[in-house]
Design an enzyme around this catalytic site. Structure first.
Site, mmCIF file in Angstrom:
data_model
loop_
_atom_site.group_PDB
_atom_site.id
_atom_site.type_symbol
_atom_site.label_atom_id
_atom_site.label_comp_id
_atom_site.label_asym_id
_atom_site.label_seq_id
_atom_site.Cartn_x
_atom_site.Cartn_y
_atom_site.Cartn_z
ATOM 1 N N TYR A 1 0.823 -1.203 0.000
ATOM 2 C CA TYR A 1 0.000 0.000 0.000
ATOM 3 C C TYR A 1 0.853 1.247 0.000
ATOM 4 C CZ TYR A 1 0.839 0.884 5.026
ATOM 5 O OH TYR A 1 1.413 1.173 6.239
ATOM 6 N N LYS B 1 6.477 -1.882 1.953
ATOM 7 C CA LYS B 1 5.286 -1.295 2.572
ATOM 8 C C LYS B 1 4.112 -2.254 2.402
ATOM 9 C CE LYS B 1 3.120 3.251 3.183
ATOM 10 N NZ LYS B 1 3.166 3.254 4.634
ATOM 11 N N GLU C 1 12.023 2.756 14.151
ATOM 12 C CA GLU C 1 11.119 3.806 13.652
ATOM 13 C C GLU C 1 9.884 3.816 14.534
ATOM 14 O OE1 GLU C 1 9.746 2.909 9.623
ATOM 15 O OE2 GLU C 1 9.926 0.772 10.020
ATOM 16 N N LEU D 1 11.028 1.406 7.012
ATOM 17 C CA LEU D 1 10.378 1.884 5.803
ATOM 18 C C LEU D 1 11.074 3.174 5.355
ATOM 19 C CD1 LEU D 1 7.855 1.288 3.960
ATOM 20 C CD2 LEU D 1 6.921 3.329 5.031
HETATM 21 N N1 PDD Z 1 2.707 5.224 7.412
HETATM 22 N N2 PDD Z 1 7.370 3.928 8.898
HETATM 23 C C1 PDD Z 1 6.252 3.179 8.861
HETATM 24 C C2 PDD Z 1 6.266 1.841 9.501
HETATM 25 C C3 PDD Z 1 5.110 3.676 8.205
HETATM 26 O O1 PDD Z 1 4.000 2.934 8.144
HETATM 27 C C4 PDD Z 1 5.132 4.972 7.618
HETATM 28 C C5 PDD Z 1 3.957 5.540 6.890
HETATM 29 C C6 PDD Z 1 6.325 5.724 7.711
HETATM 30 C C7 PDD Z 1 6.447 7.092 7.105
HETATM 31 O O2 PDD Z 1 6.485 7.001 5.695
HETATM 32 P P1 PDD Z 1 5.942 8.205 4.772
HETATM 33 O O3 PDD Z 1 6.694 9.403 5.166
HETATM 34 O O4 PDD Z 1 6.282 7.745 3.386
HETATM 35 O O5 PDD Z 1 4.460 8.334 5.024
HETATM 36 C C8 PDD Z 1 7.417 5.157 8.347
HETATM 37 C C9 PDD Z 1 1.513 5.634 6.718
HETATM 38 C C10 PDD Z 1 1.237 7.083 6.877
HETATM 39 C C11 PDD Z 1 0.372 4.741 7.130
HETATM 40 O O6 PDD Z 1 0.635 3.578 7.447
HETATM 41 O O7 PDD Z 1 -0.769 5.172 7.112
#
Ligand code: PDD
Length: 284
Positions: free
Chosen positions: A33, A149, A182, A207
Site C-alpha cells: 500500500y 510497505k 522507527e 520503511l
Molecule cells: N505510514 N514507517 C512506517 C512503519 C510507516 O507505516 C510509515 C507511513 C512511515 C512514514 O512514511 P511516509 O513518510 O512515506 O508516510 C514510516 C503511513 C502514513 C500509514 O501507514 O498510514
C-alpha cells in the site's frame, strides 16, 4: 455527499465497496500500500510514492494492476469525486483473488487495486505540531523486510495500541540492542544537544519514508547538519529534540518519551524550522 472508492475498475459508493473473500490481501496480507497526503487538492510527493509502490511490488514479485499514467488518473479522479482539498489518499494493491494456498498461484491472476480518500485536516496536523505529542517505547517485534510497505501490520498495530493505552500518540520501536528503529507508522528523528539532526539509515530495514527523504533534503538546504545513523532510546532521551515524520503526521515534535521530557518538554527550534519548511513545501 457520500464517499466514493475505486475498486478494480469501478468507482463505487465507499460503503458498498467490496472485495472477494478469496483476495490474497484479505487471506494473507499479501498486499502492498501507499498513503499520500493531499494538500489543497494536490498530491504531495506523488512520484516518490509511486516509485516506492513499484519497488514494494517488485520485491514481492507482484504484477502491477496498471501503468503509472492511468494510476495517476484514478488517484486524481478519486480526489475529485470525493471533493477533497486536504486529505489522505490510500492505495492498496494485492496479488489478487485465488483459491487459498500459501504459495503464489501458478496461473496468472489479476492484481486488485483499491483507492480511497478521506479528509484530513493538515491545519490540524500543523496545530498539533505546535504543541508536540507524547510517545512510549515498545519492542520492535517485526519481520526482516520492513522496507516493503506491506499491509501485514499486526506488530505495528499492537505497538500503537499499547502506546495509546498509556496516553501516547505514537510508539517508538526499539530493537533488541536498544536502538530506535522507527515508529509504528512513522520515521523517527532526534536532535543532539550540539544541534545535529539524526535519523537512521534506510538500509537498516525500516520503511524508507517519503516525508523523511523530503525533510532530509529541506534540512540540508537549510544548512542543518544531518547525520544518518542509528540512535539508541537512551540517546534520544538525552537529546535536545525529537520528532516523528510521516505523510499523515508531517513533522510532529515528540516532547515526552516514556514520561521523560525531551529537552525542556516543548517543541525545539530545529524541529520548529522543519515543521515550517515542510508546511511551505506542501503548498509549493
Ligand atoms: N505510514 N514507517 C512506517 C512503519 C510507516 O507505516 C510509515 C507511513 C512511515 C512514514 O512514511 P511516509 O513518510 O512515506 O508516510 C514510516 C503511513 C502514513 C500509514 O501507514 O498510514
Amino acid at each position: 455527499m457520500s464517499r466514493v472508492a475505486y475498486v478494480n475498475g469501478a468507482y463505487v459508493p465507499h460503503d458498498e465497496a467490496v472485495v472477494s473473500i478469496d483476495d490474497r490481501g484479505y487471506q494473507f496480507a499479501d498486499a502492498v500500500y501507499e498513503g499520500v497526503t493531499v494538500r489543497k487538492g494536490q498530491m504531495v510527493d506523488l512520484e516518490p510514492h509511486l516509485d516506492r509502490l513499484a519497488r514494494s511490488m517488485r520485491e514481492l514479485a507482484m504484477a502491477a494492476p496498471m501503468d503509472r499514467a492511468p494510476m495517476r488518473f484514478v488517484f486524481r479522479e478519486v480526489i475529485r469525486r470525493n471533493r477533497i482539498s486536504d486529505g489522505f489518499l490510500y492505495i492498496q494493491i494485492s496479488r489478487g483473488v485465488a483459491r487459498r494456498d500459501h504459495a503464489f498461484p501458478t496461473t496468472p491472476i489479476v492484481p486488485s487495486l483499491i483507492v480511497t480518500c478521506k479528509r484530513l485536516s493538515i491545519d490540524g496536523v500543523i496545530a498539533r505540531a505546535a504543541k508536540g505529542v507524547k510517545a512510549f517505547s515498545e519492542s520492535d517485534i517485526r519481520w526482516g523486510r520492513c522496507d516493503i510497505k506491506s499491509t501485514s501490520l499486526l506488530p505495528n498495530i499492537l505497538a500503537k495500541q499499547a502506546a495509546k493505552e498509556k496516553g501516547g500518540f505514537e510508539a517508538v520501536l526499539v530493537d533488541s540492542d536498544g536502538y530506535v528503529t522507527e515508529g509504528s507508522s512513522t520515521n523517527m528523528w532526534m536532535v543532539r544537544t550540539d544541534g545535529t539532526l539524526v535519523t537512521r539509515s534506510t538500509d537498516d530495514n525500516i520503511l524508507p519514508g517519503i516525508t523523511r527523504a523530503t525533510l532530509k533534503k529541506l534540512a540540508e538546504e537549510m544548512q542543518i547538519k544531518v547525520e544518518t545513523k542509528a540512535f539508541t532510546l537512551e540517546e534520544a532521551k538525552a537529546g535536545a529534540e525529537m520528532f516523528l515524520s510521516s505523510s499523515t503526521g508531517c513533522a510532529t515534535p515528540i516532547v515526552e518519551l516514556d514520561g521523560h521530557k525531551i529537552g525542556d518538554g516543548t517543541p525545539g527550534p530545529v524541529t520548529k524550522r522543519l515543521v515550517e519548511a515542510y508546511r511551505a513545501y506542501m503548498e509549493a
